[in-house]
Design an enzyme around this catalytic site. Structure first.
Site, PDB file in Angstrom:
ATOM      1  N   ASP A  23      40.771  33.919 123.896  1.00  0.00           N
ATOM      2  CA  ASP A  23      40.744  34.649 122.633  1.00  0.00           C
ATOM      3  C   ASP A  23      40.603  33.582 121.549  1.00  0.00           C
ATOM      4  O   ASP A  23      41.555  32.879 121.238  1.00  0.00           O
ATOM      5  CB  ASP A  23      42.069  35.431 122.489  1.00  0.00           C
ATOM      6  CG  ASP A  23      42.240  36.029 121.089  1.00  0.00           C
ATOM      7  OD1 ASP A  23      41.294  35.956 120.281  1.00  0.00           O
ATOM      8  OD2 ASP A  23      43.334  36.563 120.813  1.00  0.00           O
ATOM      9  N   LYS A  92      36.203  30.570 112.158  1.00  0.00           N
ATOM     10  CA  LYS A  92      35.569  31.755 112.743  1.00  0.00           C
ATOM     11  C   LYS A  92      34.910  32.628 111.666  1.00  0.00           C
ATOM     12  O   LYS A  92      33.909  33.289 111.924  1.00  0.00           O
ATOM     13  CB  LYS A  92      36.629  32.557 113.503  1.00  0.00           C
ATOM     14  CG  LYS A  92      36.111  33.770 114.252  1.00  0.00           C
ATOM     15  CD  LYS A  92      37.249  34.362 115.067  1.00  0.00           C
ATOM     16  CE  LYS A  92      36.880  35.647 115.764  1.00  0.00           C
ATOM     17  NZ  LYS A  92      38.017  36.178 116.540  1.00  0.00           N
ATOM     18  N   ASP A 216      43.494  46.689 115.003  1.00  0.00           N
ATOM     19  CA  ASP A 216      43.760  45.246 115.092  1.00  0.00           C
ATOM     20  C   ASP A 216      44.059  44.675 113.707  1.00  0.00           C
ATOM     21  O   ASP A 216      43.167  44.523 112.876  1.00  0.00           O
ATOM     22  CB  ASP A 216      42.534  44.551 115.722  1.00  0.00           C
ATOM     23  CG  ASP A 216      42.755  43.042 115.918  1.00  0.00           C
ATOM     24  OD1 ASP A 216      43.717  42.496 115.361  1.00  0.00           O
ATOM     25  OD2 ASP A 216      41.942  42.437 116.635  1.00  0.00           O
TER      26      ASP A 216
END
Ligand code: AMP
Length: 623
Positions: A23, A92, A216
């Site tokens: 992850d 990211k 999430d």
């Protein structure tokens, strides 16, 4: 039954090899494996700490020292305040982005992002060096790989990496490249919500049909994804979110509250970064404490700071409502009602906040899946997927798509595609074909894989003959060819003559396969040769039609020559000869010209004979 290998994705794997699930998060990253003995998905944790702390979560932070060497994780995180210009976090967020894409949020990053060419992919400047987001992610992945090797005491070369469902192709490719740079073969990029669902066992039963909402809420981002699982295939129906909303905003809300209630002094905070940092850390501690208790109190730099749960909930209500608005939009995009959601999966550290859980449960009107550690579910799911790919869990599904089209050869050597490339598997397709010659008893079925129009340029996977078709005039037999790819990527081709029930099938198994390079070459060939393929297909089709017309004319003459004049017979014979000859040449236009010529000659008498037939039928006679 012949068994031939096709590689639906990346090729078969050796069983012993350890494939890890990663992850790669915005704030933290994690690695998981399926424990070889317990067969449970397990997060890899440092046992001796490697001098880097014993935590399983590796902060996705890189600190570049003056020497240019980089440290990653907990150690780097300490430099966020002390050396912000050389400490990279949230790389990211930059994946696959240009400066223009992130312009509105440029202030968010404390390090230098190059804006010279705002259209091209961003680069980060540290000292006199430049790093792409791919370089940065690869540094994190390299660290994760090393940690995994240290813990497992074995080389780790293969991984499944997760990405948000909303990542586009460029961002997915960038993630794949980062893995490659880190020395990892990335077997699969999977969606984070898919991984989270897998961690809860959702989708592991092949007969299951479920619609899942994955909520999430992490440190800095929020997303909601609606997934549908059908026969083991996960499909993202919709996704919504806010890439700048998360637990960090809760911390900020608490700090703002302390300032507005005079527990903290704004001027002091703003003039002293380390005071700001300790206040921020206190706010995060308060938030976490309020996930368990009703009240929080602490002393920071001689100041008493306190907050209670209901005040905190009041502070974050607006933020949570924004996430629920996204949920509404996601449902709307998916064309679903709330009652059509079968399961809700909670992901991300901020879903530990009881108010978040209460709000989501209330919104969907049903209990949520939150029994697993919300920081770990995505990595655990990635490990489950890795295990499936390793072939260790044959009972489970393989979530995949076909990289190349699959089809059969039809007359003229043409490729007739039954399952186009990028189809989700398992999948099924069927089409009907017929015989070309009167009394044809067998039909050869050749299965090909590839994108070119002529089968000779594609890859032959299998061939078999459907025999025993009962004698019938050409065109009367109905042969249904069906292609089925099951969840393991095994293709079964079946041919059945529907009038007689004669049937034959072949299984095409993934034992050996194409490498990624093969697939790429086959795709690029199909693009390079597109023009010549179109011409070849046109010639093939003209020939098929020409042959068809010759056969029909022949059959017509056998039945009706008595009704034609001598001249008509002569002209027809000539035109047939000319068409026959043109079929042997490589000139599509010539074939079409001769085809039209024969049609024009036969049309008048064909119509006349039809009229006569109709007239005599009206008299009650048949001809
Ligand atoms: P993630 O990005 O999924 O790692 O989530 C990290 C976020 O979860 C951070 O904002 C953390 O402060 C928050 N978090 C972690 N544990 C808790 C907790 N017990 N209660 C509330 N928030 C938490």
């Amino acid at each position: 039954m012949a068994k031939i290998g096709i590689n639906i994705a990346t090729g078969s794997l050796q069983k012993e090899e350890m494939i890890v699930g990663i992850d790669l998060g915005t704030t933290n990253s994690l690695i998981a494996i399926i424990h070889p003995e317990s067969r449970e998905a397990t997060i890899l944790k440092e046992v001796d700490g490697m001098g880097k702390g014993a935590g399983a979560l590796v902060p996705s932070v890189i600190h570049f020292q003056e020497t240019g060497s980089a440290e990653v994780g907990e150690l780097a995180k300490d430099y966020l305040v002390a050396d912000p210009g050389n400490t990279i976090f949230s790389a990211k967020r930059l994946m696959g982005k240009s400066f223009n894409d992130i312009r509105d949020h440029a202030g968010f990053f404390s390090y230098k992002i190059i804006d010279e060419n705002p259209e091209s992919l961003v680069k980060v400047q540290v000292g006199n060096k430049f790093y792409s987001p791919i370089d940065l992610s690869s540094i994190i992945l390299k660290e994760l790989k090393q940690r995994a090797e240290h813990i497992l005491k074995t080389p780790v070369n293969k991984a499944v990496i997760t990405v948000p469902a909303y990542f586009n192709d460029a961002q997915r490719q960038a993630t794949r490249d980062a893995g490659k740079l880190a020395g990892l073969e990335v077997l699969r990029i999977i969606n984070e919500p898919t991984a989270a669902s897998l961690a809860y066992g959702l989708g592991l039963d092949r007969n299951e049909q479920k619609t899942i909402a994955v909520y999430d809420l992490g440190g800095g981002t929020f997303d909601i994804s609606i997934l549908r699982i059908t026969d083991g295939v996960f499909e993202v129906l919709s996704t919504h979110g806010d890439t700048y909303l998360g637990g960090d905003d809760f911390d900020r809300a608490i700090m703002d509250y302390w300032v507005s209630s005079n527990q903290l002094d704004a001027t002091e905070l703003n003039s002293n970064p380390s005071d700001m940092q300790s206040a921020r850390l206190a706010a995060e501690r308060a938030k976490k404490q309020l996930s368990k208790g009703e009240h929080f109190e602490t002393m920071v730099d001689g100041r008493r700071l306190s907050i209670d749960k209901s005040t905190f909930e009041g502070l974050i209500e607006g933020l949570i409502n924004r996430t629920l608005d996204s949920c509404k939009l996601a449902l709307k995009d998916a064309g679903l009602k709330i009652t059509e959601i079968d399961a809700i999966v909670m992901v991300g550290g901020s879903t530990r906040v009881p108010y978040v859980k209460k709000a989501v449960t209330g919104f969907f009107g049903r209990e949520v899946n939150d029994s697993l550690n919300p920081d770990e579910v995505v990595a655990l799911g990635a490990a489950i997927q890795a295990d499936i790919l390793a072939g260790n869990n044959r009972d489970f599904l393989l979530l995949d798509i076909t990289p190349l089209s699959l089809g059969i050869e039809t007359s003229g050597g043409l490729m007739d595609v039954l399952i186009p490339r990028n189809s989700k598997i398992p999948t099924r397709a069927a089409r009907q074909y017929t015989t070309q010659v009167d009394g044809q008893a067998g039909m050869r079925i050749s299965v090909f894989q590839g994108e070119r129009d002529l089968v000779q340029h594609n890859r032959k996977l299998a061939e078999f003959i459907l025999s025993g078709i009962p004698g019938m005039p050409a065109g009367l037999a109905k042969v249904e060819i069906s292609f089925m790819i099951d969840a393991d990527g095994i293709l079964t081709v079946r041919a059945k003559e529907l009038r007689s029930g004669v049937e034959q099938s072949i299984e095409v198994k993934p034992q050996y396969g194409l490498t990624d390079a093969d697939v790429e070459r086959m795709l690029s060939d199909s693009i390079t040769h597109a023009e010549s393929d179109i011409q070849a297909r046109a010639l093939g089709e003209a020939r098929n039609e020409g042959e068809q017309l010759l056969k029909t004319t022949e059959r017509f003459l056998q039945k009706n020559s008595a009704h034609l004049t001598h001249q008509e017979l002569l002209d027809t014979a000539h035109a047939m000869q000319a068409l026959q000859l043109s079929l042997t040449m490589e000139d599509k236009n010539l074939i079409l010209e001769k085809h039209t010529a024969l049609n024009e000659i036969s049309k008048p008498y064909a119509e006349r004979i039809m009229d006569e037939a109709v007239a005599s039928a009206m008299k009650g006679k048949s001809i």
